[in-house]
Write a protein that holds these residues in place. Sequence first.
Motif, mmCIF file in Angstrom:
data_model
loop_
_atom_site.group_PDB
_atom_site.id
_atom_site.type_symbol
_atom_site.label_atom_id
_atom_site.label_comp_id
_atom_site.label_asym_id
_atom_site.label_seq_id
_atom_site.Cartn_x
_atom_site.Cartn_y
_atom_site.Cartn_z
ATOM 1 N N ILE A 1 0.786 -1.193 -0.097
ATOM 2 C CA ILE A 1 -0.062 -0.138 0.096
ATOM 3 C C ILE A 1 0.858 1.422 -0.145
ATOM 4 C CG2 ILE A 1 -1.485 1.314 1.372
ATOM 5 C CD1 ILE A 1 -2.829 -1.290 2.225
ATOM 6 N N ARG A 2 2.084 1.169 0.841
ATOM 7 C CA ARG A 2 3.076 2.180 0.866
ATOM 8 C C ARG A 2 3.460 2.595 -0.689
ATOM 9 N NH1 ARG A 2 3.963 0.258 5.582
ATOM 10 N NH2 ARG A 2 6.132 -0.442 4.981
ATOM 11 N N ASP A 3 3.719 1.350 -1.207
ATOM 12 C CA ASP A 3 4.472 1.619 -2.505
ATOM 13 C C ASP A 3 3.370 2.305 -3.454
ATOM 14 O OD1 ASP A 3 6.860 0.044 -2.715
ATOM 15 O OD2 ASP A 3 5.761 -1.864 -2.577
ATOM 16 N N VAL A 4 2.228 1.919 -3.321
ATOM 17 C CA VAL A 4 1.286 2.729 -3.907
ATOM 18 C C VAL A 4 1.042 4.459 -3.692
ATOM 19 C CG1 VAL A 4 -1.120 3.109 -4.521
ATOM 20 C CG2 VAL A 4 -0.035 0.853 -4.975
ATOM 21 N N LEU A 5 1.065 4.433 -2.340
ATOM 22 C CA LEU A 5 1.189 5.863 -1.953
ATOM 23 C C LEU A 5 2.469 6.699 -2.416
ATOM 24 C CD1 LEU A 5 0.165 5.429 1.870
ATOM 25 C CD2 LEU A 5 -1.129 6.385 0.171
ATOM 26 N N GLY A 6 3.464 5.906 -2.659
ATOM 27 C CA GLY A 6 4.763 6.159 -3.040
ATOM 28 C C GLY A 6 4.732 6.770 -4.376
ATOM 29 N N VAL A 7 3.855 6.583 -5.032
ATOM 30 C CA VAL A 7 3.772 7.509 -6.423
ATOM 31 C C VAL A 7 2.379 8.283 -6.398
ATOM 32 C CG1 VAL A 7 4.857 5.463 -7.971
ATOM 33 C CG2 VAL A 7 2.207 5.409 -7.332
ATOM 34 N N TRP A 8 2.112 8.649 -5.176
ATOM 35 C CA TRP A 8 0.899 9.766 -5.163
ATOM 36 C C TRP A 8 -0.446 9.289 -5.294
ATOM 37 C CZ3 TRP A 8 2.437 13.449 -2.114
ATOM 38 C CH2 TRP A 8 3.796 13.898 -2.275
ATOM 39 N N ALA A 9 -0.571 7.946 -5.348
ATOM 40 C CA ALA A 9 -1.969 7.407 -5.709
ATOM 41 C C ALA A 9 -2.563 7.001 -4.396
ATOM 42 C CB ALA A 9 -1.587 6.091 -6.468
ATOM 43 N N ARG B 1 -0.737 15.897 -1.769
ATOM 44 C CA ARG B 1 -0.500 15.623 -3.076
ATOM 45 C C ARG B 1 -1.643 16.734 -3.711
ATOM 46 N NH1 ARG B 1 -4.229 10.673 -5.446
ATOM 47 N NH2 ARG B 1 -5.623 12.082 -4.874
ATOM 48 N N ASP B 2 -2.813 16.494 -3.458
ATOM 49 C CA ASP B 2 -4.001 17.518 -3.947
ATOM 50 C C ASP B 2 -3.460 18.933 -3.973
ATOM 51 O OD1 ASP B 2 -5.341 15.190 -4.751
ATOM 52 O OD2 ASP B 2 -6.654 15.374 -3.019
ATOM 53 N N ARG B 3 -2.820 19.302 -2.727
ATOM 54 C CA ARG B 3 -2.227 20.705 -2.600
ATOM 55 C C ARG B 3 -1.161 20.960 -3.272
ATOM 56 N NH1 ARG B 3 -3.678 21.884 3.470
ATOM 57 N NH2 ARG B 3 -2.508 23.876 2.969
ATOM 58 N N GLU B 4 -0.522 19.872 -3.887
ATOM 59 C CA GLU B 4 0.704 20.168 -4.502
ATOM 60 C C GLU B 4 1.691 20.721 -3.718
ATOM 61 O OE1 GLU B 4 -0.001 21.747 -8.642
ATOM 62 O OE2 GLU B 4 -1.838 21.396 -8.437
ATOM 63 N N LEU B 5 2.157 20.185 -2.484
ATOM 64 C CA LEU B 5 2.848 20.742 -1.627
ATOM 65 C C LEU B 5 4.222 20.174 -1.474
ATOM 66 C CD1 LEU B 5 0.571 21.201 1.293
ATOM 67 C CD2 LEU B 5 1.247 23.064 -0.134
ATOM 68 N N ALA B 6 4.310 18.748 -2.145
ATOM 69 C CA ALA B 6 5.806 18.177 -2.103
ATOM 70 C C ALA B 6 6.340 18.110 -3.555
ATOM 71 C CB ALA B 6 5.623 17.113 -1.316
ATOM 72 N N SER B 7 7.672 17.724 -3.455
ATOM 73 C CA SER B 7 8.241 17.641 -4.743
ATOM 74 C C SER B 7 8.668 16.235 -4.974
ATOM 75 C CB SER B 7 9.557 18.531 -4.856
ATOM 76 O OG SER B 7 10.432 18.104 -3.722
ATOM 77 N N ALA B 8 8.601 15.453 -3.881
ATOM 78 C CA ALA B 8 8.842 13.940 -4.220
ATOM 79 C C ALA B 8 8.335 13.216 -3.006
ATOM 80 C CB ALA B 8 10.240 13.610 -4.628
ATOM 81 N N ILE B 9 8.096 11.600 -3.441
ATOM 82 C CA ILE B 9 7.614 11.077 -2.213
ATOM 83 C C ILE B 9 8.245 9.654 -2.519
ATOM 84 C CG2 ILE B 9 5.523 10.325 -3.291
ATOM 85 C CD1 ILE B 9 4.302 10.219 -0.693
ATOM 86 N N THR B 10 8.585 9.012 -1.446
ATOM 87 C CA THR B 10 8.871 7.317 -1.495
ATOM 88 C C THR B 10 8.391 6.626 -0.135
ATOM 89 O OG1 THR B 10 10.308 5.848 -2.310
ATOM 90 C CG2 THR B 10 11.509 7.464 -0.816
ATOM 91 N N ASP B 11 8.406 5.579 -0.186
ATOM 92 C CA ASP B 11 7.998 4.773 0.908
ATOM 93 C C ASP B 11 8.966 4.098 1.840
ATOM 94 O OD1 ASP B 11 8.391 2.570 -1.166
ATOM 95 O OD2 ASP B 11 7.814 1.178 0.422
ATOM 96 N N LEU B 12 9.079 4.004 2.971
ATOM 97 C CA LEU B 12 10.009 3.161 3.804
ATOM 98 C C LEU B 12 9.676 1.720 3.747
ATOM 99 C CD1 LEU B 12 10.435 6.114 4.566
ATOM 100 C CD2 LEU B 12 11.471 4.943 6.361
ATOM 101 N N GLY B 13 10.413 0.820 2.825
ATOM 102 C CA GLY B 13 10.225 -0.477 2.848
ATOM 103 C C GLY B 13 11.374 -1.188 3.414
ATOM 104 N N GLY B 14 11.767 -2.160 2.551
ATOM 105 C CA GLY B 14 13.119 -2.876 2.603
ATOM 106 C C GLY B 14 14.184 -1.816 2.623
ATOM 107 N N GLY B 15 14.966 -2.209 3.899
ATOM 108 C CA GLY B 15 16.224 -1.104 3.834
ATOM 109 C C GLY B 15 16.013 0.046 4.864
ATOM 110 N N GLY B 16 14.714 0.304 4.919
ATOM 111 C CA GLY B 16 14.229 1.383 5.742
ATOM 112 C C GLY B 16 14.816 2.772 5.110
ATOM 113 N N LEU B 17 15.147 3.674 6.170
ATOM 114 C CA LEU B 17 15.627 5.047 5.658
ATOM 115 C C LEU B 17 16.695 4.830 4.796
ATOM 116 C CD1 LEU B 17 15.889 7.154 9.019
ATOM 117 C CD2 LEU B 17 14.669 7.759 6.806
#
Lengths: 272, 796
Positions: free
Chosen positions: B156-164, B307-323
Amino acid sequence: MRREEIKVCVMRVGGTNCDAETQRAFQDLGVQAEVLHVNELVKQGNLLDYNVLVFPGGFSFGDYVRSGVIFARSLSVKLGKEIETFVDEGRPILGICNGFQILVEYGLLPGFEGVTAYPEATLTTNVPQGFKCQWIHLKNENKGKCPFTSKIPKGKVLRMPIAHGEGRFLFPVEKEQQMLQKLIDNDMMVFSYCDENGNVADGKYPTNPNGSFHDIAGICNREGTIFGLMPHPERAMYWWQQPDWTRQKQMAQYGDGKLVFESLIDHLTKKF
Amino acid sequence: MNPDIYVRGKTTFKMYEVALSEASETQLSEVNHKLALGLSMQEMQAVKAYFKTEGRNATDVELQTISQTWSEHCCHKTFRGKIRIGNKEISSLLKTYIAKATREINPPWCFSVFEDNAGIVKFDKGYGIAAKVETHNHPSAVEPFGGAATGVGGVIRDVLGVWADPIACTDVLGFGPLDYDYNKLPVGVKHPKYVYMGVTAGISAYGNNMGIPTVNGAIYFDDSYTGNVTVYCGCIGLLPLNKFRRNAQSNHIILLAGGKTGRDGIHGVTFASAELTEESEEVSRPAVQIADPIEEEKLKRGIIEVRDRELASAITDLGGGGLSSAVGETAEKFGCGVSVALDKVPLKYPGLAPWEIYISESQERMLLVVPPENLDLVMAVFEREDVEETAIGTLIDERRLHLAFRGETVADLDMEFLFDTCESTKTAVIETPRLAEPEFAEPENPSETLMQLLSEPNIASKEHVVRTYDHEVKGNTTLKPLQGKYAGPNDAAVLKPLDNSWKGLAVSCGMNPNYGKIDAYWMAASAIDEAVRNNLAVGGRRIALLDNFTWGNPEKPERLGSLVRACEACYDVATAFRTPFISGKDSLYNESPLGPVTPTLLITAVGIVPDVRSTVSMDLKEPGNLLYILGETYPELGGSEYYRLKGFLGKSVPKLHATKARRTYYNLTKAMGEGIIKSCHDLSEGGLAVAAAEMAFAGGYGLELDLRSVPNKSVARNDFMLFSESNSRFLLEVAEQDCSEFEELIRNKACAPIGKVTKGEKLLIRGLDGKVVVDAVLAELRRSWKKTLSMEVQGE
């Protein structure tokens, strides 16, 4: 009150997750409906700007401890005064699924003698145990007190889905017959589980999907203004949400869930 | 060995340095083992060389960072590395087969593929669909509930990680036989029943709590899954494409949002890239994370608003390997360096060493990159949702990874070095197993065989599990996984994601692990065909694919050989079908004391239904209608459920005639568009007889069929005709008055009416000699089908 003037507050908190479809159901019927986080309502202090309060389904605060209990407790601390006014003025409150659990935990339902400090009933672990997502049949048991079923003839069989793991409505065992009698006498019974022909489940699984006492699926308070139910009317709003629409040649445009929302709006437009 | 190789750092907190520059090979190996780095000797040497050039000791933070970044799980050494096979060299499986297919097909509706956490295709009204499927096999083997739940949370975070915004989940699971003999279970391997209960509960808990409907999936049982449980978790998301942001630059702020960081999930990726052993339980339990779906639900709300307010310039999830992977990969993607203060990371409890903070895989965390001027606005969004968010660093111009803790530098690595070393060469050989076709007499009573097949765990109803997943939340599931009163198995789920559009989304899957025991090529080809078939069966078209490989240890040449074969099939079939891959993931090293996992390729297909009102379900609709079979039947029973029932594997694995199939599919889609197909079901496990039975008992109508009319290539036995699993076949219900139009549209010699829908309560099938071979009452068929995995038979 004109339909378009009606303002519905769909209240959410972390873990609420049926807010969007609940909002959509109201909006589709021409009333204003907003989804508001409880933090926003606290900050703005504007709950009383709304005519209807809805607690949609979900897992508020993860339903840890017991379904609905954390939200109910925190709500009474944060917005207790406003909610008291809401109830006293007879403004309608609807709780669907987790919302029903919240209303019971808050002491708003059954509300034989008004709001209680401790819950008088519970919605507990299903029998047989486990989360279950399934379409079931409901019978309208209300004789006319509950505005949420004002347009539904008594005895009419409706179809809606359930999706819960803790929906078994129980009274304290030692008082259950007495409390049931009160429910019936005060016309607080609203929906009970039945088969497709309207025969009562009589506790039998799977017609009664969760082991609810007296097949209770939904009840209202003594005044009829607060209504809680386990099934999801917002998921039975449109024809294309029905489980068997591909079998039908002609489908009614709306599903049975619409009747609940429509009844309430009809009541509000007439009453106020 | 010189113990002085480990030096306590001159810091106020706990940090070690390792003097690598003069280390011997034995010492390197010892460091590798002691710090659980999971690196090869070649890689350890590269690390040594790097620090020698830098002229200083390596810190534990640096070594762990390198270990995570170079792990199989993060950089997919096998899929991106070189493979020698005979005298051929493949430069990268991904580029040579999977991504190449997509590039050649190059459809204009692909928005972003193989780039981010999830692939994105265009949908309707300016919206796109993001899709991703992950494996979570190793964690689920050690802790079934937590492993599966965090698998769902991760994808689910992977999908959030492309703003979806996640709108649906899928899950495909592989377990050992539920009646596995306890005495045969090696130490450290959990009983399949325990794993089955835990995994399904974990999936249901996470998806339900987050309010995301779980709409499609499958459950397979195979001996090889006993030691290697296979858990695929998928997620589909919806996003307005004009809100997709990927334009971070230096001086933008790195914001960590969501849950706190703890010791849970330390070394998850190195664990996932190693074989399971008896000690896995003890050693790896901390590598499994703890799930808190409500935290993620709140996080999701915040992200969608940002996302909707276009406030950020990139996003990614913390999965394998964490930070470590989120921070490093973000900086790498935007050609920057990065500076992070690890002491700013909110902790669950004090006492974590900097390296633990950096590689912890605590769940429900996302990383956003925010232009400094928007920082306050973004923080306010998360605060309203009761989500903790912390600015932990910034992107910088200089191409270095700089980590500090309490003002002191704990890592300072060159980005080029960190991201440039994932090169490996592995050797593959292709082994052809020595197999033979079994010889046995035709069963005397095929009705009974059909009943038995319906009760086989791979065919039997999964209703008992499916109902524990909320498949209707959000109110947009128009075709549900279980169809109608009798809960027939639909081939795909259909969603209606947008309120103002009738366009639908069909989600299906295909997986044929048993065929892989005969030939990985045809296993992969069949999986793609099945996923596509399932999608077409409900009215899907314009199909995009996702590939997920679960394989054994790729260091073993024959395991790698079968992987190569499967990838070849992926390329061949995807290009023939013109169905691009948009995302994929591999899970290798699935080996346990019981042996390797059977090579398993899961294909997930996401198709578009032009109008959900034309969706077709699988249940028979009306007596008097004709039932057609589309597609040719071959005597292909190798790896079939029928052979398995008889105790054989066989050799004649179903092949795929892709070009021919594509023409068939094209015409089928046309007929579907005309609305003349009343019901449609794909033929898969158990073949014609099982598909016909399912259509009949799901609809509550009988069928009278005649095998003599079935188009076939030299199928001479009734049982083969009934149970062959040849690909590219469907059963279609058509009303009598539409037959000529249907036949005109289909124009296919391998399409023939084989019988009629009846009012009766029976499935009647005439054999090749005209005599009745199957004569079964629907209620009994249904009971056989439902009893295996159900605590109780319902609705009878």
